[in-house]
Design an enzyme around this catalytic site. Structure first.
Site, PDB file in Angstrom:
ATOM      1  CG  ASN A 190      24.055 -19.637   2.570  1.00  0.00           C
ATOM      2  OD1 ASN A 190      23.624 -20.157   3.580  1.00  0.00           O
ATOM      3  ND2 ASN A 190      24.043 -20.204   1.375  1.00  0.00           N
ATOM      4  CG  HIS A 203      14.966 -23.080   2.418  1.00  0.00           C
ATOM      5  ND1 HIS A 203      14.090 -22.041   2.245  1.00  0.00           N
ATOM      6  CD2 HIS A 203      16.196 -22.526   2.503  1.00  0.00           C
ATOM      7  CE1 HIS A 203      14.767 -20.900   2.226  1.00  0.00           C
ATOM      8  NE2 HIS A 203      16.040 -21.152   2.396  1.00  0.00           N
ATOM      9  NE  ARG A 228      21.028 -17.442   6.981  1.00  0.00           N
ATOM     10  CZ  ARG A 228      21.447 -18.272   6.022  1.00  0.00           C
ATOM     11  NH1 ARG A 228      21.213 -17.997   4.752  1.00  0.00           N
ATOM     12  NH2 ARG A 228      22.084 -19.379   6.319  1.00  0.00           N
ATOM     13  CE1 TYR A 234      23.520 -25.453   5.616  1.00  0.00           C
ATOM     14  CE2 TYR A 234      22.293 -27.488   5.393  1.00  0.00           C
ATOM     15  CZ  TYR A 234      23.170 -26.550   4.879  1.00  0.00           C
ATOM     16  OH  TYR A 234      23.687 -26.728   3.627  1.00  0.00           O
TER      17      TYR A 234
END
Ligand code: HEM
Length: 304
Positions: A195, A163, A193, A17
């Protein structure tokens, strides 16, 4: 022309991550793909069946919802002029959706849930993050295609708390650093982004609330079915700062591609294999891959 958004960077062989948000080159918010009609039907059916799972909004969010609605409608009309037409009126606008053959009025304060209404014309999930006291809060959103999370549960929650279930996300204060980056997002300078995960089956509306229905599919993958049944699931996420209300519009577009289709490109199959080999166990478990990972690895070895 549509192409599946392969989620890994060139040469990347490990997964961990990090803040992988990059400045957006084409400054877009939403994308119409060949699955548009199928996904709009699924989205609307899901909303009708379980509205409380798919839309939340705290009272103070109206102005931001309206701003996001205008922002998205304008982009649809500009980028897809053959498909969407937007006509301004005194207190709102009319949206003509030529794909769905619909003419819809959007009126300020008459539409009580404008974000929910505009969301019925785009494949993306739409989340609004509100900034106060140096934090971001999820105070409104339409969510029909989540990867195993609950909008009703996360309603009003802060970014860091949202999160909390992600393993390793607090290490080195990554969560705080990402939030700080988000707090400094500027209007006109969007980021994006992606995921990724794997999933057994091809279900888009995988709400946490229905986990017992779709989660068990993880245990039904076999050597024979793995290629067609397991899908790479990619979320293209975009972050826009809305200039008037200073809210962050966070859009999530979920794409699925079967392992078999992905493996037509051996470089991609090889990179996925390498990354899966190095995937830390807690992340593999969090993503729900563990029950059928050995089938995936055997399949990819067979292809390569
Ligand atoms: C600002 C809007 C954002 C919202 C509303 C949001 C929301 C979420 C939610 C609900 C989850 C699932 C948590 C669970 O398992 O219950 C998640 C996972 C995650 N988020 Fe975010 N997120 C946002 C932005 C970001 C950004 C900017 C990053 C990184 C730069 C990020 C990185 C991640 C990662 C790595 C995961 C784990 C996903 C996986 O491994 O499959 N998020 N996010």
């Amino acid at each position: 022309m549509y192409s599946f958004p392969f989620p890994f960077e060139e040469g990347q062989s490990h997964y961990f991550y990090k803040n992988n948000a990059v400045q957006m080159k084409n400054r877009t918010t939403v994308q119409i793909t060949p699955n548009y009609l199928k996904e709009m039907k699924l989205k609307r059916d899901t909303i009708i069946k379980n509205p409380e799972r798919c839309f939340v909004a705290l009272d103070h969010t109206y102005e931001a919802q309206w701003e996001a609605t205008l922002y998205i409608a304008k982009e649809l009309a500009l980028r897809y002029p053959d498909t969407f037409t937007m006509t301004s009126r005194k207190y709102g606008f009319t949206l003509n959706n030529h794909l769905l053959k619909e003419e819809v009025r959007f009126d300020y304060k008459v539409n009580k849930e404008p974000l929910n209404d505009i969301g019925k014309h785009v494949q993306e999930d739409l989340i609004l993050m509100f900034q106060r006291e140096g934090q971001l809060f999820l105070d409104a959103g339409q969510l029909c295609f989540p990867s195993n999370w609950s909008l009703a549960f996360n309603k009003g929650m802060a970014f860091m708390d949202i999160h909390r279930p992600v393993p390793g996300f607090q290490e080195g204060q990554l969560d705080r650093r990402i939030e700080r980056f988000l707090l400094h997002l500027c209007p006109g300078d969007p980021f994006e982004r992606s995921n990724w995960s794997l999933m057994a089956g091809e279900t888009l509306n995988t709400h946490l609330e229905t986990f017992p229905e779709w989660g068990k599919k993880r245990y039904s993958v076999t050597e024979d079915t793995v290629g067609n049944y397991v899908h790479v699931r990619v979320e293209v996420q975009k972050l826009h700062r809305l200039p008037k209300t200073y809210t962050i519009l966070f859009t999530i577009h979920t794409h699925l591609l079967s392992l078999k289709e992905l493996s037509k490109d051996l470089n991609k199959a090889n990179q996925l294999y390498t990354i899966l080999l190095s995937l830390p166990k807690p992340i593999e478990e969090y993503k729900g891959i563990t029950p059928y990972k050995s089938h995936v690895m055997n399949y990819l070895e067979g292809v390569l």
